[in-house]
Design an enzyme around this catalytic site. Structure first.
Site, PDB file in Angstrom:
ATOM      1  N   HIS A   1       0.845  -1.205   0.000  1.00  0.00           N
ATOM      2  CA  HIS A   1       0.000   0.000   0.000  1.00  0.00           C
ATOM      3  C   HIS A   1       0.881   1.256   0.000  1.00  0.00           C
ATOM      4  O   HIS A   1       0.640   2.195  -0.772  1.00  0.00           O
ATOM      5  CB  HIS A   1      -0.900  -0.046   1.248  1.00  0.00           C
ATOM      6  CG  HIS A   1      -1.745   1.168   1.468  1.00  0.00           C
ATOM      7  ND1 HIS A   1      -3.118   1.167   1.292  1.00  0.00           N
ATOM      8  CD2 HIS A   1      -1.421   2.437   1.849  1.00  0.00           C
ATOM      9  CE1 HIS A   1      -3.590   2.373   1.555  1.00  0.00           C
ATOM     10  NE2 HIS A   1      -2.578   3.162   1.901  1.00  0.00           N
ATOM     11  N   GLU A   2       1.902   1.263   0.846  1.00  0.00           N
ATOM     12  CA  GLU A   2       2.754   2.461   0.975  1.00  0.00           C
ATOM     13  C   GLU A   2       3.668   2.633  -0.247  1.00  0.00           C
ATOM     14  O   GLU A   2       3.910   3.761  -0.687  1.00  0.00           O
ATOM     15  CB  GLU A   2       3.585   2.405   2.262  1.00  0.00           C
ATOM     16  CG  GLU A   2       2.766   2.336   3.548  1.00  0.00           C
ATOM     17  CD  GLU A   2       1.723   3.429   3.691  1.00  0.00           C
ATOM     18  OE1 GLU A   2       1.878   4.507   3.102  1.00  0.00           O
ATOM     19  OE2 GLU A   2       0.718   3.192   4.386  1.00  0.00           O
TER      20      GLU A   2
ATOM     21  N   HIS B   1       1.964   4.447  -2.908  1.00  0.00           N
ATOM     22  CA  HIS B   1       1.981   5.915  -2.738  1.00  0.00           C
ATOM     23  C   HIS B   1       3.231   6.518  -3.390  1.00  0.00           C
ATOM     24  O   HIS B   1       3.168   7.581  -3.991  1.00  0.00           O
ATOM     25  CB  HIS B   1       2.003   6.279  -1.249  1.00  0.00           C
ATOM     26  CG  HIS B   1       0.651   6.308  -0.590  1.00  0.00           C
ATOM     27  ND1 HIS B   1      -0.334   7.178  -0.963  1.00  0.00           N
ATOM     28  CD2 HIS B   1       0.148   5.591   0.445  1.00  0.00           C
ATOM     29  CE1 HIS B   1      -1.398   6.994  -0.194  1.00  0.00           C
ATOM     30  NE2 HIS B   1      -1.138   6.035   0.676  1.00  0.00           N
TER      31      HIS B   1
END
Ligand code: Y12
Ligand code: CO
Length: 171
Positions: free
Chosen positions: A137-138, A141
Site C-alpha cells: 500500500h505504501e 503511494h
C-alpha cells in the site's frame, strides 16, 4: 511536529516520488515528524508524499495483538524494492489520505523487501500478513497510486459518490 496530511483528490498524491540520496539530519528530522504525524492520526503506515514530500520514504508501525503501537516496532523504509512476491490475499484497506473509506484490495501475500534505513544502510526484510500488505500500500503511494485505483469500475463509482457526499457534509 505534526505535519498536515494531503487527502484525495489532491493531485500531489499522483506524484512519482524520487530516490533518497542524502541520509542527513534533515531526513532524520522529517522521519521523526512523519512518525508523530502518523501516530497522532491513528495510522499504521505513512508515505512521505502524504505529507507533501515526494521522496521514496515510508514508515510503518504494525500494532501488537492488543492493537497497541510501540516505537520499537517502527520500520523506516527508504528506496524500497520488492523481490519475490508470492500468493495473493484480500484485505480491507484504509488510508489516511482517503479518510472514512475502507475497501477490500488484492495484494501479494508475502514478499521480500530490499531497502535502506535512515543511515543509508541496506536491509532485507521478509514480510507476510499485514506487514506485507501495508508495504505494498505504501510503495504504491511512492508511485503516485492510491488503493482506490485498484477497485473495480462499479466499486470505484460507488466510492466517488460516497466520498463526494462526505466531503460536502464536512464543509
Ligand atoms: C491496510 C493497508 C495499509 C494500511 C496502512 C495505511 N493505512 C492507515 O494507516 C490508515 C489509517 C486510518 C486511520 C483513521 O483514523 C482513525 O481510525 C481514528 C482513519 O479514520 C478515518 O478515516 C475517519 C482512516 C484510516 C493499513 C491497512
Ligand atoms: Co495510504
Amino acid at each position: 511536529m505534526i505535519l498536515p496530511i494531503i487527502t484525495y483528490p489532491n493531485k500531489q498524491l499522483k506524484a512519482l516520488s524520487s530516490e533518497v540520496t542524502h541520509f542527513d539530519e534533515r531526513l532524520h528530522l522529517f522521519l521523526d515528524n512523519m512518525f508523530e504525524t502518523m501516530i497522532s492520526s491513528n495510522g499504521i503506515g505513512l508515505a512521505a508524499i502524504q505529507v507533501a514530500n515526494p521522496i521514496r520514504a515510508l514508515i510503518l508501525c504494525i500494532p501488537d495483538e492488543e492493537g497497541n503501537q510501540h516505537k520499537e516496532n517502527l520500520i523506516e523504509i527508504i528506496n524500497p524494492v520488492i523481490h519475490t512476491p508470492r500468493g495473493t490475499v484480500l484485505y480491507q484497506e484504509g488510508c489516511l489520505s482517503v479518510p472514512g473509506f475502507y475497501e477490500d484490495v488484492e495484494r501479494y501475500e508475502s514478499l521480500t523487501l530490499h531497502y535502506q534505513n535512515r543511515h543509508g544502510e541496506t536491509s532485507i526484510l521478509h514480510a507476510t500478513d499485514l506487514l506485507a500488505i501495508a508495504i505494498q500500500h505504501e510503495i504504491d503511494h511512492l508511485d503516485g497510486k492510491l488503493f482506490i485505483e485498484k477497485l473495480s469500475y462499479n466499486r470505484r463509482k460507488k466510492f466517488e459518490k460516497e466520498y463526494k457526499r462526505a466531503l460536502k457534509e464536512k464543509k
